[in-house]
Design a protein around this motif. Structure first.
Motif, mmCIF file in Angstrom:
data_model
loop_
_atom_site.group_PDB
_atom_site.id
_atom_site.type_symbol
_atom_site.label_atom_id
_atom_site.label_comp_id
_atom_site.label_asym_id
_atom_site.label_seq_id
_atom_site.Cartn_x
_atom_site.Cartn_y
_atom_site.Cartn_z
ATOM 1 N N UNK A 1 53.190 -20.406 67.960
ATOM 2 C CA UNK A 1 52.529 -21.298 67.000
ATOM 3 C C UNK A 1 52.136 -22.657 67.584
ATOM 4 N N UNK A 2 52.971 -23.339 68.367
ATOM 5 C CA UNK A 2 52.528 -24.636 68.911
ATOM 6 C C UNK A 2 51.295 -24.512 69.805
ATOM 7 N N UNK A 3 51.218 -23.441 70.588
ATOM 8 C CA UNK A 3 50.061 -23.242 71.468
ATOM 9 C C UNK A 3 48.815 -22.992 70.629
ATOM 10 N N UNK B 1 43.702 -25.000 67.954
ATOM 11 C CA UNK B 1 42.978 -25.318 66.711
ATOM 12 C C UNK B 1 42.637 -26.806 66.646
ATOM 13 N N UNK B 2 43.590 -27.644 67.002
ATOM 14 C CA UNK B 2 43.345 -29.091 66.976
ATOM 15 C C UNK B 2 42.217 -29.480 67.927
ATOM 16 N N UNK B 3 42.183 -28.864 69.114
ATOM 17 C CA UNK B 3 41.134 -29.179 70.086
ATOM 18 C C UNK B 3 39.769 -28.697 69.596
ATOM 19 N N UNK B 4 39.770 -27.529 68.939
ATOM 20 C CA UNK B 4 38.519 -26.991 68.421
ATOM 21 C C UNK B 4 37.940 -27.859 67.305
ATOM 22 N N UNK B 5 38.818 -28.452 66.520
ATOM 23 C CA UNK B 5 38.375 -29.225 65.350
ATOM 24 C C UNK B 5 38.367 -30.726 65.611
ATOM 25 N N UNK B 6 38.436 -31.120 66.865
ATOM 26 C CA UNK B 6 38.509 -32.546 67.197
ATOM 27 C C UNK B 6 37.305 -33.310 66.671
ATOM 28 N N UNK B 7 36.134 -32.675 66.648
ATOM 29 C CA UNK B 7 34.927 -33.364 66.205
ATOM 30 C C UNK B 7 34.925 -33.656 64.706
ATOM 31 N N UNK C 1 39.345 -33.569 74.837
ATOM 32 C CA UNK C 1 39.612 -32.365 74.049
ATOM 33 C C UNK C 1 38.904 -31.162 74.647
ATOM 34 N N UNK C 2 37.629 -31.336 75.040
ATOM 35 C CA UNK C 2 36.876 -30.229 75.632
ATOM 36 C C UNK C 2 37.506 -29.775 76.943
ATOM 37 N N UNK C 3 37.950 -30.749 77.737
ATOM 38 C CA UNK C 3 38.558 -30.414 79.025
ATOM 39 C C UNK C 3 39.883 -29.683 78.837
ATOM 40 N N UNK C 4 40.669 -30.122 77.877
ATOM 41 C CA UNK C 4 41.977 -29.494 77.642
ATOM 42 C C UNK C 4 41.836 -28.131 76.979
ATOM 43 N N UNK C 5 40.747 -27.951 76.211
ATOM 44 C CA UNK C 5 40.574 -26.690 75.477
ATOM 45 C C UNK C 5 40.550 -25.492 76.419
ATOM 46 N N UNK D 1 47.643 -17.988 63.524
ATOM 47 C CA UNK D 1 46.630 -17.215 64.249
ATOM 48 C C UNK D 1 45.416 -16.918 63.377
ATOM 49 N N UNK D 2 45.569 -16.986 62.061
ATOM 50 C CA UNK D 2 44.433 -16.755 61.176
ATOM 51 C C UNK D 2 43.379 -17.857 61.299
ATOM 52 N N UNK D 3 43.764 -18.998 61.844
ATOM 53 C CA UNK D 3 42.832 -20.118 61.999
ATOM 54 C C UNK D 3 42.138 -20.116 63.366
ATOM 55 N N UNK D 4 42.480 -19.168 64.212
ATOM 56 C CA UNK D 4 41.932 -19.129 65.562
ATOM 57 C C UNK D 4 40.726 -18.186 65.606
ATOM 58 N N UNK D 5 39.563 -18.661 66.065
ATOM 59 C CA UNK D 5 38.395 -17.774 66.237
ATOM 60 C C UNK D 5 38.567 -16.944 67.512
ATOM 61 N N UNK D 6 39.103 -15.755 67.386
ATOM 62 C CA UNK D 6 39.396 -14.924 68.554
ATOM 63 C C UNK D 6 38.152 -14.669 69.400
ATOM 64 N N UNK D 7 36.996 -14.590 68.743
ATOM 65 C CA UNK D 7 35.762 -14.317 69.487
ATOM 66 C C UNK D 7 35.499 -15.373 70.548
ATOM 67 N N UNK D 8 36.001 -16.590 70.322
ATOM 68 C CA UNK D 8 35.772 -17.672 71.269
ATOM 69 C C UNK D 8 36.843 -17.820 72.317
ATOM 70 N N UNK D 9 37.936 -17.068 72.233
ATOM 71 C CA UNK D 9 38.990 -17.154 73.248
ATOM 72 C C UNK D 9 38.513 -16.509 74.546
#
Length: 740
Positions: free
Chosen positions: A612-614, A619-625, A644-648, A680-688
């Protein structure tokens, strides 16, 4: 959480125990100082008196044959109990009521002298007693006495705390309610509904309890009885806590506290429940401080029944704060009082706490002894939720000492009990929150099955574990979808549907007013008051929707939807080009099933606290904007987004290897149907990042990715749309939804 004991009288055994432990100062002193000079009751001559918590006041009333009398005790501050004695000094019955006015009705078959004894339930208070009516009995009077007797019989049956006696008690309450309706006696209707709701709540009939409390609260509100209304709200909040809505329960308790403050009262039960809510939310130090406040109040009033609950609550806080020595001390203090008060419901709770504590210490024999005692007490009390808890605790104990088959038997019994309780909740939101609050049982069951699978691979228990996962995530969703396509509101009382329309309009109106208030000048008090008003309306709407569902003839057929089993998922959902990836996250272990039409493979993943922390960081990096940082300059925002983009890239690659990497060998060129839970429901798997590719290309480049809440839901949606005509036109809508 707790509610007040209904019978606070201590028997001879209780006194004996108190003497042993030094809780009474004078060895020969009786528990209550009985007033030896009984005052006569005379028509229209009220008597107002003060009474201490250890006193009893007696009054004499003489009736001729066929004569009817109504006596009223006006309760000022604290509830009282009135005992009625007949010829020869034998007790006929006790009367208590949450109403401000506590009425007693009597009809003498022959010339009789009654003695009425008044006691305060907890502490010193004021009351007024008066003979309101005295005349020859009419048929209406006889109906009142009959309804009173039905309620007295119901309390007697309820106190037996057996399944059959509960059923008989509810029948008595409902029969009494019919009489009060015919007599148009609204205070007694409110009181009887309150008692019936209490009973339904104790035995896990949550929707019926909500129904009774909603109607009782409406009556008390119409009568202007804020004390009665507050008592109902307190018990309603307790129900929300039982169903996993701890924050909502806490908000309601705060509202009750404010209502009591407005009428100049303090109720230790409400404060105790607030402390229990803090504990449920994991705020154990705050809960402990609250319970010590309750301890002072209950010690001052010698409220032994309440003290037993408070000692248990304090012990529970110390246990979770890591001080097991103090926990044992307070649990034992609680148990000593629990045993002499004689309430199986709460005794079962503290005994179960002791079982959990000793299991944690590795003393399995002692722990099992306590668990077995708790199970017997909870079965005796009809505490269905408590039974499920104890069965699950026994399962964990048996797992810990290597008895895996016995552990499986016990956890399956617990899950059956949870399903029984779920089916008795009509509100979709409350069903979901209840299942979420018991999700740890299913997680344990899945982990146990996978442990057994390692020992007995031939039994293919990974299939049973997959079915358990699918059942846990799919049942409430399937019911919601079934309701959406049904005529659940047909043949429902039109007045309930009209009230729903009115409430919906009111909530919409209040929400708009609240938004306008926040956009202009306002005080924090104004904003809080507006939110509380919306909360009260939405709570009423939620309870009303539950009543509508419960009263619908079509609803009964919808509460038991059957999720697909593995073989059905493979046949109805999957094809040769589709791979199902279904996740189950647990506190101890997590699992991933990779399913094709003709195979299933299981992978063990890190436990939820690792995943969960990972995932949350990704999610936080994806929604930084979308984050607005106060007083942030354009340059600061640019730098923050660049970081954020670099860490993502690094964070998403780590998450991908963690949750997709183990099964990556099965991906090939397949469509991926992904069923997740939790964060994990908040993670867009297609973008991983694709864990197979050597670069950071996203998964969507090589695979079609479909997200679903469960495989069973996919099957149902396909059935629903199978015969639907294709839309003649297509419209894509992008919007920023406002969920309030």
């Amino acid at each position: 959480m707790s509610r007040p004991f209904r019978n606070l009288a201590l028997n001879l055994l209780s006194i004996f125990i108190l003497l042993i432990f030094g809780w009474l100062e004078v060895a020969a002193a009786p528990l209550g100082q009985v007033d030896t000079t009984a005052a006569p009751l005379e028509l229209n001559k009220p008597i107002e008196r003060s009474i201490a918590g250890d006193e009893a006041h007696s009054y004499i009333l003489t009736l001729a044959a066929g004569q009817y009398a109504q006596v009223i005790v006006i309760q000022k501050g604290v509830d009282t109990v009135v005992s009625v004695y007949g010829l020869g000094g034998s007790k006929l019955f006790d009367v208590e009521s949450p109403n401000v006015n506590l009425p007693i009705w009597l009809i003498a078959d022959s010339a009789t002298t009654y003695r009425l004894e008044v006691k305060s339930q907890t502490k010193a208070t004021h009351y007024e007693i008066k003979l309101q009516e005295l005349r020859q009995a009419t048929q209406e009077d006889r109906s009142r006495v009959a309804a009173q007797q039905l309620s007295i019989d119901a309390r007697t049956l309820r106190d037996k705390r057996k399944e059959q006696s509960y059923e008989q008690a509810t029948e008595k309450y409902l029969a009494a309610l019919d009489i009060w309706r015919n007599l148009d006696d609204k205070p007694m209707q409110a009181s009887t509904l309150y008692e019936a709701g209490w009973l339904y709540g104790d035995i896990g009939q949550y929707q019926k309890a909500f129904d009774c409390y909603a109607r009782s609260a409406a009556l008390y509100k119409a009568l202007g009885d804020r004390k009665g209304e507050s008592d109902v709200f307190n018990n309603t909040a307790w129900l929300y806590g039982e169903l996993g809505e701890d924050q909502k329960a806490l908000d309601m308790y705060d509202q009750v506290m404010q209502n009591l403050k407005d009428i100049g009262e303090t109720d230790p039960v409400v404060i105790s429940n607030i402390g229990a809510s803090y504990a449920q939310l994991g705020q154990y130090q705050r809960a402990l401080d609250t319970h010590f406040r309750v301890l002072e109040l209950r010690t001052a009033t010698k409220d032994y029944a309440g003290l037993s609950i408070t000692y248990s609550n304090i012990g529970n806080c110390y246990y979770h704060l890591g001080d097991k020595t103090k926990a044992i001390d307070f649990y034992n203090r609680s148990l000593e009082l629990m045993l002499q008060v004689g309430n199986d419901y709460y005794t079962g709770t503290v005994v179960n706490h002791l079982g959990v504590l000793y299991r944690g210490l590795g003393d399995y024999d002692r722990a099992l002894k306590y668990f077995n005692q708790a199970l017997a007490l909870r079965e005796s009390a009809g505490d269905q939720r408590g039974i499920a808890t104890t069965l699950a605790d026994i399962a964990r104990l048996e797992r810990d000492r290597g008895n895996l088959n016995e552990a499986r038997k016990r956890i399956e019994e617990a899950l059956d009990k949870i399903e029984w309780l779920r089916s008795r909740v009509a509100s979709p939101q409350l069903r979901i929150s209840f299942l979420a609050s018991t999700q740890q049982y299913r997680e344990f069951y899945i982990a146990l099955l996978m442990q057994l699978q390692k020992e007995k691979p031939a039994e293919q228990l990974e299939r049973v574990a997959f079915n358990a996962s699918e059942t846990g995530r799919a049942r409430s969703l399937l019911q919601l979808l079934a309701e959406a396509g049904s005529k659940i509101r047909n043949n429902v009382d039109p007045s309930m549907l009209e009230r729903k329309r009115v409430l919906t309009d009111l909530i919409d109106e209040k929400a708009h007013l609240h938004m306008r208030l926040l956009s202009g000048k306002h005080t924090e008090q104004q904003a809080t008051a507006a939110l509380k008003e919306i909360l009260a309306l939405t709570t009423e709407l939620e309870q009303l929707e539950g009543r509508i569902r419960q009263s619908s003839p079509q609803f009964a057929a919808l509460v038991q939807p059957v999720p697909l089993k593995l073989e059905e998922v493979q046949e109805k959902v999957l094809d040769s080009d589709t791979l199902l990836l279904e996740y189950s996250l647990g506190e101890e272990k997590s699992f991933l099933w990779a399913v094709t039409p003709d195979s299933i493979k299981t992978y063990e993943l890190p436990k939820r606290p690792v995943i969960e922390p990972v995932a949350r960081r990704v999610y936080e990096l994806l929604t930084a904007r979308s984050v607005n940082v106060p007083n942030e300059t354009l340059e600061q925002r640019r730098q923050r987004l660049e970081l954020a983009d670099a860490e993502y890239d690094k964070a998403s690659a780590s998450l991908s290897q963690m949750i997709l990497g183990p099964a990556a060998g099965e991906f090939k060129n397949k469509r991926l149907l992904i069923v997740t839970e939790s964060v994990l429901q908040f993670i867009p798997f297609a973008g991983l990042p694709d864990p197979v590719a050597g670069d950071a290309r996203p998964l969507i480049v090589g695979h079609e990715v479909v997200m679903a809440p469960s495989a069973s839901v996919v099957s149902l949606l396909r059935q629903e749309t199978a015969n639907r005509k294709p839309a003649s036109k297509m419209l894509a809508v992008l919007a920023d939804p406002v969920f309030s």
